[in-house]
Design an enzyme around this catalytic site. Structure first.
Site, PDB file in Angstrom:
ATOM      1  N   ILE A  63       0.904  -1.156   0.000  1.00 48.97           N
ATOM      2  CA  ILE A  63       0.000   0.000   0.000  1.00 48.97           C
ATOM      3  C   ILE A  63       0.940   1.202   0.000  1.00 48.97           C
ATOM      4  O   ILE A  63       1.868   1.278   0.818  1.00 48.97           O
ATOM      5  CB  ILE A  63      -0.950  -0.006   1.222  1.00 48.97           C
ATOM      6  CG1 ILE A  63      -1.875   1.220   1.214  1.00 48.97           C
ATOM      7  CG2 ILE A  63      -0.226  -0.126   2.539  1.00 48.97           C
ATOM      8  CD1 ILE A  63      -3.001   1.157   2.267  1.00 48.97           C
ATOM      9  N   SER A  64       0.774   2.105  -0.961  1.00 52.09           N
ATOM     10  CA  SER A  64       1.724   3.219  -1.123  1.00 52.09           C
ATOM     11  C   SER A  64       1.755   4.116   0.107  1.00 52.09           C
ATOM     12  O   SER A  64       0.784   4.218   0.853  1.00 52.09           O
ATOM     13  CB  SER A  64       1.346   4.060  -2.344  1.00 52.09           C
ATOM     14  OG  SER A  64       1.623   3.354  -3.522  1.00 52.09           O
ATOM     15  N   GLN A  65       2.886   4.760   0.250  1.00 54.39           N
ATOM     16  CA  GLN A  65       3.050   5.763   1.299  1.00 54.39           C
ATOM     17  C   GLN A  65       1.997   6.864   1.102  1.00 54.39           C
ATOM     18  O   GLN A  65       1.756   7.290  -0.035  1.00 54.39           O
ATOM     19  CB  GLN A  65       4.460   6.329   1.098  1.00 54.39           C
ATOM     20  CG  GLN A  65       4.902   7.343   2.096  1.00 54.39           C
ATOM     21  CD  GLN A  65       6.284   7.878   1.731  1.00 54.39           C
ATOM     22  OE1 GLN A  65       6.965   7.327   0.873  1.00 54.39           O
ATOM     23  NE2 GLN A  65       6.675   8.945   2.389  1.00 54.39           N
TER      24      GLN A  65
END
Length: 213
Positions: A63-65
């Protein structure tokens, strides 16, 4: 897992942090304050959900930053009812941000395990993208083109040509380009043949894989 006042407080803090890092779009910051990111992670990571970090979500994906999600979302300049194509549904967090910005989202995921898990999660949460597709993001979605904007959430060694062609004139493509490290790149389609390109700093993404289905 529930969404509590404590979670909301943590989200407000996260939004403040992103603002300090240079995110200025109020609608994007509001989306960060609204969306319960902890529900997109496995419960073991709940405590980390509102830190500005990427996390594993299974199928070798992350899950992206939050900063990256906010940065890409801001670059898209989404207006209500914009038709947005998302390459790489992943956990669905970026999708939820786009939905909060009132976009009509068409999202493609190539990892079957992740696709099924996220589709179920969307149903449970009441998130309603226009279409959620299991397939190869490299090809885009020609039957729904053209799009107001296209967002790619995985690192691409080069820019897939089909994505360029599926953009409206005036449309924006945001894509991290590169192999080990990516440069966030914005393309604005100026005419049928002409694209304006802007490079906006280094990021790290999992790779965008072609023809792996």
């Amino acid at each position: 897992m529930k969404d509590t006042l404590k979670h909301r407080g943590m989200r407000n803090k996260l939004a403040e942090l992103l603002e300090a890092k240079g995110i200025t779009d109020e609608k994007v910051l509001n989306a960060i304050k609204t969306i319960p990111r902890h529900l997109f992670l496995d419960s073991g990571f709940e405590d980390h959900a509102y830190q500005d970090k990427a996390f594993p979500i299974g199928a070798d994906q992350t899950i992206s930053q939050p900063y990256t999600v906010a940065f890409q979302s801001e670059l898209l300049q989404v207006k209500p009812n914009d038709k947005v194509l998302e390459i790489g549904t992943g956990s669905g967090y970026q999708t939820a941000v786009l939905l909060d910005l009132k976009a009509k989202v068409y999202t493609i995921e190539r990892q079957q395990e992740l696709f099924k898990k996220t589709k179920l999660f969307f149903t449970k949460m009441g998130y309603r993208p226009k279409k959620m597709i299991f397939g190869d993001g490299y090809k885009g979605l020609p039957e729904e083109a053209p799009f107001d904007s296209i967002i790619v959430t995985a690192g691409a060694p080069e820019v897939p040509k089909p994505l360029m062609s599926q953009l409206k004139v005036g449309g924006r493509l945001v894509i991290p380009v590169g192999v080990d490290e990516q440069v966030m790149t914005l393309f604005v389609r100026k005419s049928e043949k002409e694209f304006q390109k802007q490079e906006l700093g280094a990021f790290r993404f999992v790779p965008l894989l072609e023809d792996k289905n």
